[in-house]
Write an enzyme that holds these catalytic residues in place. Structure first.
Site, PDB file in Angstrom:
ATOM      1  CG  HIS A 114      46.597  41.669  43.585  1.00 59.70           C
ATOM      2  ND1 HIS A 114      45.237  41.833  43.405  1.00 59.70           N
ATOM      3  CD2 HIS A 114      47.090  41.401  42.348  1.00 59.70           C
ATOM      4  CE1 HIS A 114      44.940  41.657  42.135  1.00 59.70           C
ATOM      5  NE2 HIS A 114      46.048  41.399  41.470  1.00 59.70           N
ATOM      6  CG  ASP A 144      43.119  43.082  45.774  1.00 56.71           C
ATOM      7  OD1 ASP A 144      44.231  43.535  46.093  1.00 56.71           O
ATOM      8  OD2 ASP A 144      42.934  42.363  44.781  1.00 56.71           O
ATOM      9  CB  SER A 220      45.168  42.779  38.607  1.00 56.82           C
ATOM     10  OG  SER A 220      44.870  41.413  38.633  1.00 56.82           O
TER      11      SER A 220
END
Length: 488
Positions: A114, A144, A220
């Site tokens: 992402h 992911d 992230s």
């Protein structure tokens, strides 16, 4: 008697005594600080060894905004003229940031999918502030994760070795390293709060290490490292109502990260083996009915013909309790365990069947493309004009990221400006079941049914889990009429 038996299930099934013996030495080395000097120890040496391998990632994507229908309105043109410069689609630049981890000295980087999704440009900034353009090598939305490559010439970059995430225990001290809110590289500390969090809705193969180390937007793709300096996981998501750290962060375990790296570097494409069982997580009521004193495990409902499971003694009604000596509490845990294996690996299942423990050795393999996809775009005087259809198979379903057990003929897409799109007669994802009473199992059956198309069609489809019947008539001027699609 049942309670006595079930209390020994995991001890017998998962070989707990053997596992405990093999890890006892590690447990003994983990002690509570005994004096002030031990409490005042610093993590600085650990940070110095790991932080240079964590990078900042900046992405840029150009989005073209659609022209508003207002500018084509006759009233608008009356007052402002027929000036084509009005409403010219504008390009809008979107930027995002995140983190990544160098896992090979030649510049191989792992991050979250992402973070780089839809990016036209990816820039990697090292700990020493040097910038590099990055190339996307592989992306895997199901976990992911994404693999990037930068070119630092002959220089060997600082990289992190991956830890065996199955050895991680609740209470282990961890550091989270990343670029929260874009303020620059930041290190936070905490402990492992849980080791097998599933059903969080973060990705398809959800199985996470949970930590209370502060993780915020921008973290992230960053590193979760243990005191040994090895990569324990990739920080992926947080549970928060405000978007800021709430003490609940999730990281993709290193063992799953390793499978994606291996696919990117060695195999060129991502392919996961499968077991070929479909089932449900055991509830308290189901467990009691089957003679177990606690929930946990997968109750097998169905076994795919020709799958690895079908070649063993596994039966519908069995409860899978463990996979390769690892306890399986739900379907997500089983999917994770299988996904970290390679084609041809032999794994041991521990099964509860009719009040007793049994075992099954299964050789994992890749989902087959059986039947072949046979993608076809349809044309002619019928409601399916402009639709692209294909055969479903375990391999095709894996690529489409849908249920591997789904079978039949699926609509891949429908060409715009066709009658089917006007009336909602077909949509991408529909599975065609019958046409005028004829069963449609393969694309060739569909083509046969449409060779001499009748004027009236009654066909059944499955759309997002709903069973629909469609009644359509083709008029003499090739228009469509009739009741359309309705729920059965």
């Amino acid at each position: 008697m049942i309670k006595k038996i079930t209390k020994t299930i995991l001890a017998v099934a998962i070989s707990v005594p053997l596992f405990a013996a093999s890890t006892q030495a590690q447990i003994d080395n983990r002690v509570v600080p005994e004096n002030r000097s031990q409490v005042q120890l610093s993590y600085a040496p650990l940070v110095n060894n790991t932080a240079p391998a964590v990078v900042n990632i900046y992405t840029k994507s150009v989005k073209r905004q659609r022209r508003s229908a207002l500018f084509d309105d006759p009233i608008f043109k009356r007052f402002f003229g027929n000036n084509n410069s009005f409403g010219v689609p504008q390009e809008r630049v979107q930027r995002s940031l995140g983190s990544g981890v160098i896992v090979r000295a030649n510049g191989v980087i792992v991050t979250n999918h992402h973070v780089i999704k839809g990016a036209d440009e990816i820039t990697v900034v090292l700990n020493d502030r040097r910038e590099f353009d990055a190339k996307l090598v592989l992306e895997d939305p199901r976990t992911d994760l994404a693999i990037l490559q930068i070119n630092a010439g002959s220089e060997e970059l600082q990289s992190l070795e991956l830890q065996d995430s199955d050895e991680v225990q609740v209470g282990d001290i961890v550091l989270a390293i990343g670029n929260p809110f874009g303020i620059g590289q930041t290190v936070t500390g905490g402990i492992v709060s849980a080791t097998a969090r599933t059903q969080q809705g973060i990705n398809d193969l959800g199985f996470f290490i949970q930590t209370d180390a502060a993780v915020n937007p921008g973290n992230s793709g960053g590193a979760l490292v243990g005191l040994d300096g090895k990569l324990m996981g990739i920080n992926t998501a947080i549970l928060s109502r405000t978007g800021a750290s709430n003490g609940i962060g999730f990281a993709v375990p290193a063992n799953m990260v390793n499978t994606v790296i291996r696919a990117a570097l060695n195999e060129g494409q991502l392919a996961r083996p499968w077991l070929g069982v479909q089932g449900k997580t055991l509830t308290n009521n189901l467990a009691a009915a089957l003679g177990l004193d606690r929930p946990g495990g997968i109750l097998v409902d169905d076994i795919y013909p020709g799958s690895p499971a079908s070649k063993t003694d596994i039966q519908a009604g069995d409860v899978i309790l463990a996979f390769d000596e690892k306890e399986v509490l739900d379907k997500g845990a089983l999917d994770f365990r299988v996904a970290t294996k390679k084609d041809g690996d032999i794994s041991k299942l521990v099964i509860w069947r009719e009040g007793r423990i049994t075992y099954a050795d299964v050789q994992l393999s890749m989902p087959p493309e059986d039947p072949p996809m046979n993608m076809q775009e349809l044309d002619g005087r019928h409601p399916f004009q402009g639709a692209t259809v294909l055969n479903l198979s375990p391999k095709t379903n894996e690529e489409l990221q849908i249920d591997l057990f789904k079978r039949g003929v699926m609509v891949g897409k429908v060409r715009k400006n066709t009658p089917a799109t006007y009336y909602g007669l077909l949509r991408a994802g529909d599975v065609i079941q019958t046409i005028n009473g004829q069963q449609i199992d393969f694309v060739k059956n569909l083509l046969t049914a449409l060779e001499n198309p009748p004027r009236e069609f009654v066909y059944d489809i499955v759309r997002r889990g709903n069973f629909l019947r469609c009644e359509v008539r083709v008029t003499t001027n090739n228009r469509l009429s009739g009741r359309g699609c309705y729920q059965r």
